[in-house]
Design an enzyme around this catalytic site. Structure first.
Site, mmCIF file in Angstrom:
data_model
loop_
_atom_site.group_PDB
_atom_site.id
_atom_site.type_symbol
_atom_site.label_atom_id
_atom_site.label_comp_id
_atom_site.label_asym_id
_atom_site.label_seq_id
_atom_site.Cartn_x
_atom_site.Cartn_y
_atom_site.Cartn_z
ATOM 1 N N ASP A 292 -3.023 6.729 -5.521
ATOM 2 C CA ASP A 292 -4.484 7.058 -4.455
ATOM 3 C C ASP A 292 -5.894 6.462 -4.920
ATOM 4 O OD1 ASP A 292 -3.627 9.365 -3.545
ATOM 5 O OD2 ASP A 292 -4.130 10.670 -5.232
ATOM 6 N N GLU B 211 0.641 5.299 0.025
ATOM 7 C CA GLU B 211 2.040 4.781 -0.312
ATOM 8 C C GLU B 211 2.169 3.109 -0.541
ATOM 9 O OE1 GLU B 211 4.909 6.175 -0.580
ATOM 10 O OE2 GLU B 211 3.447 8.431 0.241
#
Length: 442
Positions: free
Chosen positions: A382, A298
């Protein structure tokens, strides 16, 4: 003239049905995969058993079948509304309501607010059977719904009222700008909507979200310390870490950060925290290290400015849409084709027809590319988490979240390309494996 008016409505309906049939085709492709694929992918066998895989498959079947029925209902209703010119009927009834309140039909902004209130209530009522079924039948059947009837009713009423409280002032000012903005109204309208959007994004975490869910600070402990250390390492302007009691609404889990300018807050769903589910007799949620892996992802969105990039692209798109509106909304046939008498051209109707109907092909194409860009952002986030040395934690967290949310891991390529804003679980695991292999080679 009547022929041309029918052509406009026919073209709108033709595109609507073409898009509906395309999406139906995609749904049927995905439904076939749900029904025929019973084999757990090799990458998931260590953390996903036959029972969990079967539950995810059955949940996917039920969701897709529900989606197919709902979308047919929507396209059929849209066709009836356009064919019978019900948009004009709604405007005419709004004028009648205004007359009963001693409001002249010439007071277009007030009549437009009555019209939007009427349309909002109409949409609220006609979609309610699907909302109830989706919550108390579909989600309940698969163990996700946690709402009581009272909670659901309060939630729906709050959503309806908030929608009107936000929408009506924005529409009123937008119409006023268009009426008085002269040749530069497109620029003024765009500037106003930009400011309104930024204000809403700023108010959402502190004013709007707490109206629906309870937020409590994350207690002191190892998880809080780990999150603070991660934020400090990245120079993330963290103001507070909250737990949102999402379990009162649903068993689905998530985590996100909020705050557009200045200090930001991190929010964890209570369903994300690892715990033993007495009802299901299974452990759900993620370990503390896995939660840090999720938050590293995030925070990758923040570090790579994905939010600001998305806002910038949205603003460019809004300017293009308003420019197109400025070129088309004076075309009288757009109004007469919907049943309006010659000379009656309400601005709110022009906004709806041009932005939602005439530009529907553009909106669909743009949505496809925006979805693809979102998937790219997810891979980038990611990879950012991997650069912080969270490969195993992120991988196991993604698998656990997929398992807890009954996310079936196998998707048709076309279906995924059209609908998914996030890469599939298998694609994300494959990316993690490739990145780790690349690092070892280096």
């Amino acid at each position: 003239m009547k022929f041309d008016e029918d052509v406009i409505v026919s073209l709108i309906l033709i595109f609507s049905w073409v898009e509906y049939l395309w999406e139906l085709y995609l749904s049927l492709r995905q439904l076939k995969i749900y029904k025929t694929n019973n084999t757990i992918p090799d990458d998931l066998k260590e953390m996903l058993n036959e029972e969990s895989f079967k539950k995810a498959r059955l949940y996917g079947i039920d969701k897709t079948q529900f989606k197919i029925v709902k979308e047919f209902y929507n396209i059929a209703l849209t066709s009836v509304i356009l064919y019978n010119r019900w948009i004009y009927v709604a405007w005419f009834k709004s004028e009648n309501i205004g007359a009963a309140l001693n409001i002249s039909p010439d007071r277009e902004i007030i009549i437009s607010c009555l019209f939007m209130t009427f349309v909002t209530f109409f949409n609220f009522v006609i979609i309610m059977p699907f909302t109830i079924y989706g919550t108390f039948v579909l989600e309940q059947k698969h163990g996700f719904n946690k709402q009581t009837i009272g909670f659901f009713i309060k939630d729906q009423i709050k959503s309806l009222v908030l929608s009107l409280v936000i929408t009506l002032p924005i529409i009123s000012i937008a119409i006023y700008i268009i009426m008085l903005g002269g040749n530069m109204f497109v620029v003024w309208l765009w500037m106003f909507t930009t400011v309104a959007t930024l204000i809403l994004l700023t108010l959402y975490p502190t004013v709007i979200a707490p109206l629906f869910d309870k937020f409590v600070p994350l207690p002191d402990g190892s998880l809080r310390k780990g999150i603070e250390n991660l934020a400090s390492k990245l120079h993330f302007p963290l103001s507070q870490i909250y737990i949102v009691e999402g379990s009162k609404r649903s068993a689905h889990s998530n985590a996100y950060f909020s705050g557009l300018f200045g200090a930001k807050r991190i929010v964890l769903f209570d369903t994300l925290l690892e715990k033993f589910d007495e009802e299901k007799k299974v452990t759900t949620g993620c370990t503390e290290s896995e939660i840090l892996g999720v938050l590293a992802h995030e925070l990758g969105h923040w570090k790579c400015s994905h939010i600001y990039k998305s806002i910038a692209l949205t603003e460019v798109n809004l300017l293009l849409l308003f420019t197109a509106f400025g070129l088309l909304f004076k075309y009288s046939m757009l109004y007469t084709s919907l049943g309006f008498p010659a000379g009656q051209e309400p601005i709110i109707i022009g906004l709806i027809v041009v932005l939602q109907m005439i530009l529907a092909p553009y909106n669909s194409i743009l949505s496809y590319f925006a979805t693809a860009l979102s998937r790219k952002f997810e891979f980038v986030a990611d990879n950012f988490a991997l650069s912080l040395s969270y490969p195993n934690e992120l991988r196991s967290a993604l698998i656990k979240l997929g398992k807890d949310n009954l996310d079936y891991p196998i998707y048709d390529k076309l279906y995924s390309a059209w609908y998914h804003s996030h890469p599939t679980l298998l694609h994300r695991i494959e990316n993690i494996k490739n990145q780790m292999a690349s690092e070892k080679q280096d």
